[in-house]
Design a protein around this motif. Structure first.
Motif, short mmCIF file in Angstrom:
data_model
loop_
_atom_site.label_atom_id
_atom_site.label_comp_id
_atom_site.label_asym_id
_atom_site.label_seq_id
_atom_site.Cartn_x
_atom_site.Cartn_y
_atom_site.Cartn_z
N PHE A 169 1.09 -1.56 0.08
CA PHE A 169 -0.22 0.06 -0.52
C PHE A 169 1.11 1.32 -0.62
N LEU A 170 1.72 1.52 1.02
CA LEU A 170 3.09 2.86 1.16
C LEU A 170 3.94 2.39 -0.16
N VAL A 171 3.88 1.92 -1.24
CA VAL A 171 5.78 2.06 -0.75
C VAL A 171 5.50 0.66 -3.08
N ALA A 172 4.31 0.48 -3.02
CA ALA A 172 4.00 -0.96 -3.86
C ALA A 172 5.17 -1.74 -3.55
N MET A 182 -0.21 2.83 -3.55
CA MET A 182 0.93 3.30 -3.99
C MET A 182 0.81 2.28 -5.24
N TRP A 183 -0.05 1.12 -5.36
CA TRP A 183 0.05 0.06 -6.55
C TRP A 183 -1.23 0.94 -7.07
N SER A 184 -2.35 1.58 -7.02
CA SER A 184 -2.97 2.47 -7.39
C SER A 184 -2.22 3.63 -8.23
N ILE A 185 -1.28 4.07 -7.46
CA ILE A 185 -1.13 5.62 -7.45
C ILE A 185 0.01 5.25 -9.25
N THR A 186 1.12 4.30 -8.42
CA THR A 186 1.54 3.68 -10.19
C THR A 186 1.84 3.48 -11.12
N LEU A 187 -0.05 2.86 -11.14
CA LEU A 187 -0.21 2.28 -12.16
C LEU A 187 -1.56 4.15 -12.93
N THR A 188 -2.32 4.53 -12.00
CA THR A 188 -1.87 5.30 -12.89
C THR A 188 -1.16 6.34 -13.29
N ASP A 189 -0.07 6.43 -12.66
CA ASP A 189 0.55 7.25 -12.57
C ASP A 189 1.67 7.27 -14.27
N PHE A 190 1.75 5.67 -14.02
CA PHE A 190 2.44 5.70 -15.35
C PHE A 190 1.28 5.56 -16.99
N VAL A 191 0.38 5.48 -16.17
CA VAL A 191 -0.79 6.14 -17.87
C VAL A 191 -0.86 7.56 -18.29
N GLN A 192 -0.49 7.93 -17.29
CA GLN A 192 -0.02 9.96 -16.42
C GLN A 192 0.75 9.83 -17.63
N GLY A 208 0.27 11.54 -5.66
CA GLY A 208 1.36 11.12 -4.92
C GLY A 208 1.29 12.05 -3.27
N ALA A 209 1.75 12.96 -3.66
CA ALA A 209 1.51 14.27 -2.17
C ALA A 209 0.72 13.68 -1.24
N LEU A 210 -0.66 12.93 -1.89
CA LEU A 210 -2.30 12.54 -0.75
C LEU A 210 -1.61 11.53 0.07
N ILE A 211 -0.33 10.85 -0.44
CA ILE A 211 -0.66 9.49 0.07
C ILE A 211 0.95 9.69 1.24
#
Length: 488
Positions: A34-37, A171-181, A325-328
């Motif tokens: 959750f915190l660091v993928a 962080m897993w959701s954020i990582t996946l969305t960030d890569f698409v972004q 990223g800032a939120l987590i």
């Protein structure tokens, strides 16, 4: 804009981000996930997500605006950000990745011993919360251009999507969305917007003929401003929790070092592209009332509806990646460095299910706070300037000192956090201008003097603490993480 195509493209993008949130939820089964993928990102995902988080609304909408007003020298803000990522990756990322911690304050406690995490955590918490807020405010520009929505509804829509996917999978959701972004941002800025506006402005030759000579100078924005960008943003990126938390996601020191370097080079190119887009916008649309309107205005003036939707999605991607990223990072610092320490609890105690559940609650709770403050806050630049000044003035010396000077002590770490923060704030009050250069310089000077004096006047760090630190730096004592599902 008068077509529904651009709205449909952005709507599809938002739906995809939420879908990735649900997919990430399936992978976020432990606190490390959750915190660091799970600490297992490979070079492709790592470099894309690192570039995504640092290139937000200020770099995209703001960078184009600076290019509109100052010409080529408008690139220096984003170049300073890219330089920070390069310096972090080449000099420190390998060692940081080996530490196996979740926060910057945990690094300080590991290096100096118990006692510094709460104070440094409070300073870092203020920075990450304000960064998430200022990123969230940028939704008003994008949805205002797209749907003609008011400021508050725009912030609520964009913020709600980020909070939802961040809460679901961390962080897993954020990582996946960030890569698409990252992919959308690359296509939208480099492959669509940049060539279209340059051609529309008459090519590079047309730009040179139409713009005044100072627009082609690298120093038009002012030498003092350029230096300030590097002091605040380059140093800020060296020590920000939002950036370090991405370093912790790398599967190896090599990935953190070299994939991070690739992200830094990408940022440098992004800075130049934004400035050139701004220059072209000045030729196409001279006389705009506000420079930050240049991005949306030039998209509307030069793009057919479908391409306009893709480019606006790119701007939205830039904002969302920084905001999430800032939120987590805010939730992680609050739970790990403040709540756990004040309650005297081990952050690792308890079941993985309890960890994931509590972290979701923290992310959701601070997401609501983030949206609320963003709706109420007026002076965005002032808030972000204060946050960065306090971060750099209060924490830079203690963090970098711990990485490069073994004589640094716990007392030496506590003094600069307090002295640097107070000196920065006091100088702002005395000078009467929070945008002045003096606060950050006085803050850094006070922190450096305090660090050296406090360290030399106190007993050296306990050899057992340094021994543990050395084992972590060499990877001998880092927490073990799953190796299955290593992601490239």
């Amino acid at each position: 804009m008068d077509s529904h195509w651009d709205t449909a493209v952005v709507g599809l993008y938002l739906a995809a981000m939420i879908a990735f949130g649900f997919w990430g939820k399936r992978r976020a089964t432990t606190q490390s996930d959750f915190l660091v993928a799970g600490r297992r990102l490979g070079p492709l995902l790592y470099s894309g997500t690192m570039a995504a988080i640092v290139l937000g609304g200020a770099s995209t909408i703001g960078g184009v605006g600076l290019g509109y007003e100052y010409g080529l020298s408008g690139m220096w803000l984003v170049v300073a950000i890219g330089t920070g990522i390069l310096a972090l990756s080449l000099l420190f990322a390998g060692r940081i990745q080996r530490l196996g911690v979740y926060t910057v304050s945990q690094m300080l406690e590991l290096r100096y011993g118990p006692g510094s995490s709460v104070l440094s955590g409070v300073v870092m918490f203020g920075y990450t919360l304000m960064l998430s807020v200022t990123s969230t405010i940028a939704y008003a520009t994008i949805f205002g251009a797209l749907l003609d929505l008011g400021r508050v509804p725009s912030i609520v829509i964009g913020g709600a999507v980020v909070v939802l996917y961040s809460t679901l999978g961390g962080m897993w959701s954020i990582t996946l969305t960030d890569f698409v972004q990252f992919v959308i941002k690359t296509v939208g800025i480099f492959l669509i917007l940049l060539p279209v506006v340059v051609v529309e402005a008459g090519g590079f030759g047309g730009l040179a003929d139409a713009l005044p000579a100072e627009a082609l100078s690298l120093t038009t924005i002012g030498g003092g401003t350029i230096v300030t960008y590097f002091v605040i943003y380059t140093f800020g990126l060296l020590i920000g929790q939002d950036i370090w938390q991405r370093v912790f996601t790398a599967r190896s020191p090599g990935v953190a070092r070299w994939a991070g370097t690739a992200a830094g080079v990408y940022c440098l190119a992004y800075g130049v592209a934004g400035a050139v887009i701004g220059m072209a916008a000045r030729v196409i649309l001279p006389g705009l009332d506000a420079r930050d309107d240049a991005f949306a205005a030039v998209v509307e003036a030069t793009m057919p509806a479908l391409l306009a939707g893709l480019v606006l999605a790119a701007a939205l991607a830039a904002v969302m990646s920084t905001s999430s990223g800032a939120l987590i990072a805010t939730a992680t610092v609050f739970s790990q460095d403040i709540v756990a320490r004040l309650r005297g609890r081990d952050p690792e105690a308890g079941s993985e299910h309890e960890h994931v559940r509590s972290n979701r609650l923290y992310v959701a709770g601070f997401g609501v706070v983030m949206i609320g403050i963003a709706c109420a806050l007026q002076d965005v630049v002032a808030a972000l300037t204060i946050a960065y000044d306090i971060l750099v003035g209060g924490l830079l010396v203690a963090i970098l000192g711990g990485l490069v000077w073994r004589r640094g002590t716990n007392v030496g770490a506590l003094v600069p956090v307090a002295a640097g923060t107070l000196a920065t704030l006091a100088t702002m009050v005395v000078v009467g201008d929070i945008y002045a250069n003096e606060p950050i310089y006085f803050g850094l000077a006070a922190a450096l003097v305090g660090y050296l004096a406090g360290s030399l006047a106190s007993r050296p760090t306990d050899p057992r603490v340094l021994a543990t630190w050395d084992r972590r730096l060499t990877g001998q004592d880092a927490p073990r993480t799953p190796t299955a599902g290593v992601t490239s």
